[in-house]
Design a protein around this motif. Structure first.
Motif, short mmCIF file in Angstrom:
data_model
loop_
_atom_site.label_atom_id
_atom_site.label_comp_id
_atom_site.label_asym_id
_atom_site.label_seq_id
_atom_site.Cartn_x
_atom_site.Cartn_y
_atom_site.Cartn_z
N ALA A 157 0.83 -1.21 0.00
CA ALA A 157 0.00 0.00 0.00
C ALA A 157 0.86 1.25 0.00
CB ALA A 157 -0.94 -0.01 1.21
N ARG A 158 1.91 1.26 0.81
CA ARG A 158 2.77 2.42 0.85
C ARG A 158 3.55 2.57 -0.46
NH1 ARG A 158 6.35 3.46 6.07
NH2 ARG A 158 7.69 1.84 5.19
N ALA A 159 3.95 1.44 -1.05
CA ALA A 159 4.64 1.50 -2.34
C ALA A 159 3.71 2.07 -3.41
CB ALA A 159 5.13 0.11 -2.74
N ARG A 160 2.47 1.60 -3.41
CA ARG A 160 1.49 2.13 -4.38
C ARG A 160 1.27 3.62 -4.17
NH1 ARG A 160 -1.88 -2.80 -3.71
NH2 ARG A 160 -2.00 -3.89 -5.71
N ALA A 161 1.14 4.02 -2.92
CA ALA A 161 0.92 5.44 -2.63
C ALA A 161 2.09 6.28 -3.14
CB ALA A 161 0.74 5.65 -1.13
N GLY A 162 3.28 5.69 -3.21
CA GLY A 162 4.45 6.41 -3.71
C GLY A 162 4.63 6.32 -5.21
N GLY A 163 3.71 5.61 -5.89
CA GLY A 163 3.76 5.55 -7.34
C GLY A 163 4.03 4.19 -7.94
N ALA A 164 4.24 3.15 -7.13
CA ALA A 164 4.50 1.81 -7.66
C ALA A 164 3.24 1.26 -8.31
CB ALA A 164 4.97 0.87 -6.57
N THR A 165 3.45 0.40 -9.30
CA THR A 165 2.35 -0.29 -9.98
C THR A 165 2.44 -1.77 -9.65
OG1 THR A 165 2.41 1.30 -11.81
CG2 THR A 165 1.29 -0.79 -12.20
#
Length: 344
Positions: A157-165
């Motif tokens: 979730a934190r990776a996604r929030a930072g722009g990860a796909t």
């Protein structure tokens, strides 16, 4: 296969190691895509026991080499990273207690473990864990417990929030491109990336073999089971020669058992019931704990000391990552993998 836009780093695998790496890379300002084949079957992480364990158990000391400093660093990193959302309060740091079959063996384990492990006399253990009928000499350690899938999902979730796909794609092939970088292909869209982290557990050897790299990551089966026991009062991990259990806000209680490769489910469930009979005896419960779901997973344990985090010699920009226990080591290995990518 259609081609998606170029991503800087492709992370193959969405278990806790892959999720932690994606989170770390995003925080370093890199563009990240996580490839996961786990649409119907959850990653191995999700069926792990969930003990963040730096020293092992007096009941069954870890075999082979174990880098105590690495485990300590990872627990420190996990404490730091869970201090902020969305990881805040994911881990419970109540500690653990364990004991060996004999007082002498327990004392020997405490001596070998060193700082961070304290010897408990029976009366101190009784105060720490009310209800034990005959508390033996034990050791206590300042460790944690977690629902592994919650930790994994929080990292993602934190990776996604930072722009990860995150894409639902099984990667069967990693091919070096003449123009530089790598193409990841399998199911779904082909991905062109600059660098790759292979964090796909027992699937790692087949991908490494494509670069003529021989890596052993055997899958060792283990079972996690859930149970209910209304009389049992427990706020930490307890590991003994007869059972290994912890409380769970979601499940009531969770237990762990080894599995004989190839054994039928009935045999695994019988072993779990034997553990629960030992729990009833140890705590003097008036009724047998009620066994719920039993799930068998394959723990990816790299050959050697059980930890692999290294670049492939024949594939610049590709890092192989696997470890047991991966939940405990996720934070420190994510840092190591990110640093190795940066060095290439």
């Amino acid at each position: 296969m259609a081609r998606e836009s170029v991503m800087r780093v492709g992370v193959v695998g969405s278990g806790v190691l892959g999720a932690a790496v994606a989170d770390e890379l995003v925080r370093r300002g890199l563009s990240v895509v996580v490839c996961t084949a786990e649409e119907s079957l959850p990653p191995v992480t999700d069926v792990a026991f969930g003990w963040l364990n730096s020293h092992g158990s007096a009941a069954e000391p870890p075999s082979g080499a174990r880098d105590g400093d690495e485990f300590a660093r990872s627990l420190d990193a996990l404490r730091h990273t869970t201090a902020t959302p969305p990881l805040r309060d994911v881990i419970t740091w109540n500690g653990a207690v364990s004991w060996a079959p004999t007082p002498t063996a327990t004392a020997r384990f405490a001596e070998r473990a060193g700082p961070g492990v304290a010897t408990l006399e029976p009366e101190a253990l009784r105060q720490m864990i009310p209800g034990l009928r005959v508390p033996p000499p034990a050791v206590a350690s300042d460790e944690g417990m977690v629902e592994p899938d919650e930790l994994r999902r929080a990292f993602l979730a934190r990776a996604r929030a930072g722009g990860a796909t995150v894409v639902a794609a099984r990667v069967d092939r990693v091919r070096a491109r003449r123009a530089g970088g790598y193409e990841l292909s399998g199911t779904g869209a082909a991905l062109v990336v600059d660098r790759v982290v292979l964090a796909c557990g027992t699937g790692l050897p087949a991908l490494a073999e494509q670069f003529d790299e021989h890596i052993e990551v055997p899958g060792v089966p283990a079972a996690r089971f859930v149970f209910s026991a209304p009389e049992l009062r427990l706020d930490r991990v307890v590991s003994t020669p007869d059972f290994e259990i912890r409380p769970s806000a979601r499940h009531g209680f969770v237990g762990a058992e080894d599995v004989v490769p190839g054994e039928p489910e009935t045999a695994t469930r019988a072993r779990a019931r034997a553990s629960l009979s030992a729990v009833r005896e140890a705590f003097g419960l008036s009724r047998e704990p009620v066994l719920g779901d039993v799930t068998v997973g394959l723990r990816p344990i790299p050959a050697g000391d059980g930890v692999l985090c290294a670049p492939l010699a024949s594939a610049p920009g590709v890092v192989a990552l696997a470890a047991h226990p991966g939940v405990t080591l996720a934070a420190s290995l994510a840092l190591r993998a990110a640093e190795q990518l940066g060095d290439q």
